[in-house]
Design a protein around this motif. Structure first.
Motif, mmCIF file in Angstrom:
data_model
loop_
_atom_site.group_PDB
_atom_site.id
_atom_site.type_symbol
_atom_site.label_atom_id
_atom_site.label_comp_id
_atom_site.label_asym_id
_atom_site.label_seq_id
_atom_site.Cartn_x
_atom_site.Cartn_y
_atom_site.Cartn_z
ATOM 1 N N VAL A 141 0.943 -1.124 -0.046
ATOM 2 C CA VAL A 141 0.246 0.145 -0.158
ATOM 3 C C VAL A 141 1.055 1.363 -0.231
ATOM 4 C CG1 VAL A 141 -1.770 1.267 1.276
ATOM 5 C CG2 VAL A 141 -2.006 -1.286 1.283
ATOM 6 N N GLU A 142 2.042 1.043 0.780
ATOM 7 C CA GLU A 142 2.933 2.325 0.851
ATOM 8 C C GLU A 142 3.584 2.563 -0.527
ATOM 9 O OE1 GLU A 142 5.641 1.719 3.897
ATOM 10 O OE2 GLU A 142 4.053 2.586 5.684
ATOM 11 N N ARG A 143 3.897 1.501 -1.203
ATOM 12 C CA ARG A 143 4.599 1.726 -2.551
ATOM 13 C C ARG A 143 3.459 2.520 -3.566
ATOM 14 N NH1 ARG A 143 5.241 -3.567 -4.542
ATOM 15 N NH2 ARG A 143 6.614 -3.997 -2.913
ATOM 16 N N ALA A 144 2.240 1.582 -3.316
ATOM 17 C CA ALA A 144 1.202 2.396 -4.211
ATOM 18 C C ALA A 144 1.034 3.844 -4.084
ATOM 19 C CB ALA A 144 -0.283 1.541 -4.174
ATOM 20 N N GLN A 194 1.600 9.385 -5.799
ATOM 21 C CA GLN A 194 1.756 10.762 -5.310
ATOM 22 C C GLN A 194 3.193 11.244 -6.604
ATOM 23 O OE1 GLN A 194 3.188 10.254 -1.684
ATOM 24 N NE2 GLN A 194 1.471 10.986 -0.596
ATOM 25 N N LEU A 195 4.097 10.345 -6.966
ATOM 26 C CA LEU A 195 4.789 10.759 -8.183
ATOM 27 C C LEU A 195 4.181 11.135 -9.364
ATOM 28 C CD1 LEU A 195 7.719 8.230 -7.604
ATOM 29 C CD2 LEU A 195 8.003 10.613 -7.301
ATOM 30 N N GLU A 196 3.286 10.146 -9.730
ATOM 31 C CA GLU A 196 2.308 10.279 -10.720
ATOM 32 C C GLU A 196 1.681 11.716 -10.894
ATOM 33 O OE1 GLU A 196 0.205 6.725 -11.869
ATOM 34 O OE2 GLU A 196 -1.399 7.976 -12.345
ATOM 35 N N GLN A 197 1.169 12.067 -9.548
ATOM 36 C CA GLN A 197 0.158 13.068 -9.606
ATOM 37 C C GLN A 197 1.193 14.220 -9.711
ATOM 38 O OE1 GLN A 197 -2.982 13.568 -9.390
ATOM 39 N NE2 GLN A 197 -3.015 11.418 -9.852
ATOM 40 N N ALA A 198 2.291 14.297 -9.288
ATOM 41 C CA ALA A 198 3.477 15.325 -9.253
ATOM 42 C C ALA A 198 3.708 15.697 -10.623
ATOM 43 C CB ALA A 198 4.620 14.820 -8.405
ATOM 44 N N LEU A 250 -22.594 4.764 17.301
ATOM 45 C CA LEU A 250 -22.975 5.889 17.923
ATOM 46 C C LEU A 250 -22.285 7.304 17.385
ATOM 47 C CD1 LEU A 250 -22.700 4.734 21.517
ATOM 48 C CD2 LEU A 250 -24.807 4.933 20.322
ATOM 49 N N THR A 251 -21.122 7.295 16.880
ATOM 50 C CA THR A 251 -20.472 8.317 16.541
ATOM 51 C C THR A 251 -20.177 8.630 14.973
ATOM 52 O OG1 THR A 251 -18.259 7.325 16.790
ATOM 53 C CG2 THR A 251 -19.288 8.539 18.802
ATOM 54 N N ARG A 252 -20.233 7.505 14.404
ATOM 55 C CA ARG A 252 -19.816 7.222 12.775
ATOM 56 C C ARG A 252 -18.479 7.723 12.630
ATOM 57 N NH1 ARG A 252 -24.801 5.381 10.272
ATOM 58 N NH2 ARG A 252 -25.802 4.834 12.146
ATOM 59 N N ARG A 253 -17.673 7.705 13.382
ATOM 60 C CA ARG A 253 -16.081 7.805 13.225
ATOM 61 C C ARG A 253 -15.387 6.735 12.505
ATOM 62 N NH1 ARG A 253 -13.900 10.502 18.743
ATOM 63 N NH2 ARG A 253 -15.182 12.708 18.698
ATOM 64 N N GLN A 254 -14.754 7.165 11.342
ATOM 65 C CA GLN A 254 -13.785 6.223 10.542
ATOM 66 C C GLN A 254 -12.871 5.314 11.698
ATOM 67 O OE1 GLN A 254 -13.995 5.470 7.221
ATOM 68 N NE2 GLN A 254 -15.798 6.276 7.473
ATOM 69 N N ARG A 255 -12.197 6.089 12.473
ATOM 70 C CA ARG A 255 -11.562 5.690 13.368
ATOM 71 C C ARG A 255 -11.932 4.321 14.168
ATOM 72 N NH1 ARG A 255 -9.353 9.634 17.646
ATOM 73 N NH2 ARG A 255 -9.201 11.169 15.830
ATOM 74 N N TRP A 304 -5.397 2.386 7.860
ATOM 75 C CA TRP A 304 -5.190 3.928 7.596
ATOM 76 C C TRP A 304 -4.593 4.259 6.538
ATOM 77 C CZ3 TRP A 304 -1.433 7.558 7.873
ATOM 78 C CH2 TRP A 304 -1.777 8.820 7.873
ATOM 79 N N THR A 305 -3.424 3.454 6.172
ATOM 80 C CA THR A 305 -2.601 4.066 4.823
ATOM 81 C C THR A 305 -3.543 3.527 3.526
ATOM 82 O OG1 THR A 305 -0.706 3.296 6.159
ATOM 83 C CG2 THR A 305 -0.375 3.618 3.748
ATOM 84 N N ARG A 306 -4.117 2.370 3.582
ATOM 85 C CA ARG A 306 -5.029 2.051 2.571
ATOM 86 C C ARG A 306 -6.196 3.207 2.301
ATOM 87 N NH1 ARG A 306 -7.221 -3.748 3.321
ATOM 88 N NH2 ARG A 306 -5.205 -4.351 2.700
ATOM 89 N N ARG A 307 -6.918 3.580 3.325
ATOM 90 C CA ARG A 307 -7.772 4.508 3.189
ATOM 91 C C ARG A 307 -7.280 6.190 3.043
ATOM 92 N NH1 ARG A 307 -12.719 3.226 7.651
ATOM 93 N NH2 ARG A 307 -12.486 1.019 7.376
ATOM 94 N N THR A 308 -5.981 6.322 3.318
ATOM 95 C CA THR A 308 -5.411 7.460 2.620
ATOM 96 C C THR A 308 -5.419 7.333 1.251
ATOM 97 O OG1 THR A 308 -4.245 7.714 4.766
ATOM 98 C CG2 THR A 308 -3.501 8.995 2.942
ATOM 99 N N LEU A 309 -4.742 6.403 0.731
ATOM 100 C CA LEU A 309 -4.604 6.108 -0.761
ATOM 101 C C LEU A 309 -5.819 6.238 -1.455
ATOM 102 C CD1 LEU A 309 -2.802 5.413 -3.007
ATOM 103 C CD2 LEU A 309 -3.423 2.997 -2.610
ATOM 104 N N ALA A 310 -7.097 5.377 -1.003
ATOM 105 C CA ALA A 310 -8.194 5.459 -1.681
ATOM 106 C C ALA A 310 -8.810 6.926 -1.512
ATOM 107 C CB ALA A 310 -9.217 4.637 -0.808
ATOM 108 N N ARG A 311 -8.669 7.696 -0.362
ATOM 109 C CA ARG A 311 -9.308 9.168 -0.539
ATOM 110 C C ARG A 311 -8.552 9.793 -1.409
ATOM 111 N NH1 ARG A 311 -8.568 9.700 4.878
ATOM 112 N NH2 ARG A 311 -6.888 11.131 4.539
ATOM 113 N N MET A 312 -7.177 9.726 -1.535
ATOM 114 C CA MET A 312 -6.568 10.747 -2.417
ATOM 115 C C MET A 312 -7.011 10.302 -3.902
ATOM 116 S SD MET A 312 -2.881 10.699 -0.359
ATOM 117 C CE MET A 312 -1.999 11.912 -1.532
#
Lengths: 61, 244
Positions: free
Chosen positions: A33-36, A41-45, B66-71, B209-217
């Motif tokens: 996931v970190e590599r992806a 990010q590089l692609e976007q840049a 109760l809170t609908r927090r992603q965490r 968390w990392t997976r969701r960050t990637l999906a969100r971006m």
């Protein structure tokens, strides 16, 4: 007695080996996931850089 | 991994080695089972960690509803996965212990059966979650399913008292029914397994968390591209068209 001890070591190996396998699986998935994320990010840049250079060219024209 | 995480892993590894020494060498054999009783230190600790993990999942599910927090949803997913791993270890070590002691790999004893049902219930939860698209609905369905499936956990605890069972109940509300050295080894093992569990939970939540960050971006970039594309399509072809 020795037969029982062998059996015990096998069970121990199963429990701790299973836990280690799970930890390694978590690390592997994390790295993927970190590599992806880095690649994306590089692609976007690079896309942003292309857009900026294109807009500069258009402004020059 | 930073140095704190590495230090934690080393500490847990060291405690694990001490636990192996206590369980396999230091603790005394049992009068009837002999050295086979040592399987208990891994089997019982795995079972307790599995139940604790499902308790954490239940707490996270209620917290999410109760809170609908992603965490909360991230902790829920992590706790379910780790709970499944430890339930599998419990079932396998239990079968390996049962064969020489009960002369059978498996019996449809209430505690064994309810534990197997718990495992299947949460496998179903993971499959159901995987079959749904990302989003709030998926998190709500997982949380509700977890709250319902959790009803099996107190049933496992009470099964040896509610029904006739051949499963031993060595640790119950009245205390430890074993010598002090065995109880100490069991509790030491439990503490080590609990530390391993905390480490696993941290690693799994970080992955989520990392997976969701990637999906969100990716999602944000997709929306931006869609908006730019639509603006391009609907934009007037010349400045004059726009003034008209």
């Amino acid at each position: 007695m020795s037969h029982q001890l062998g059996y015990l070591w096998a069970v121990t190996l199963l429990v701790w080996g299973g836990t280690c396998l799970y930890v390694m699986s978590l690390w592997r998935r994390q790295r993927q996931v970190e590599r992806a994320l880095r690649e994306w990010q590089l692609e976007q840049a690079s896309v942003q850089k292309c857009d900026e250079s294109a807009s500069f060219t258009a402004a020059d024209d | 991994m930073n140095w704190v995480s590495k230090g934690c892993v080393c500490l847990v590894g060291l405690l694990g080695l001490i636990d192996l020494y206590l369980a396999l060498i230091w603790s005394p054999p049992e009068a009837q089972m002999g050295d086979l009783v040592r399987i208990m230190y891994f089997h019982v600790a795995s079972a307790w960690i599995a139940l604790i993990s499902f308790c954490v999942a239940f707490g996270a599910a209620v917290g999410y509803l109760l809170t609908r927090r992603q965490r909360c949803d991230m902790v829920l997913v992590a706790a379910i996965e780790i709970g499944l791993v430890y339930t599998a270890l419990t079932l396998v070590t239990g079968a390996l212990w049962a064969k020489p002691v009960w002369n059978a790999w498996w019996t449809w004893d209430p505690r064994l059966t309810t534990t197997l049902i718990l495992w299947f219930l949460f496998i179903g939860c993971v499959l159901l979650r995987a079959s749904m698209e990302d989003g709030r609905r998926r998190a709500v369905v997982t949380a509700v399913y977890t709250v319902v499936a959790f009803l099996d956990v107190p049933l496992i605890h009470l099964s040896v008292r509610l029904w006739r069972s051949i499963h031993p109940d060595l640790v119950n509300d009245t205390g430890f029914h074993m010598p002090g050295s065995m109880a100490f080894t069991l509790m030491f093992g439990f503490v080590v397994f609990f530390l391993v569990y905390v480490l696993l939970l941290y690693l799994r939540v970080r992955l989520e968390w990392t997976r969701r960050t990637l999906a969100r971006m990716r999602g944000q970039a997709g929306v931006r591209e869609t908006l730019v594309g639509e603006a391009y399509r609907t934009a007037p072809s010349t400045p004059m068209d726009g003034r008209r």
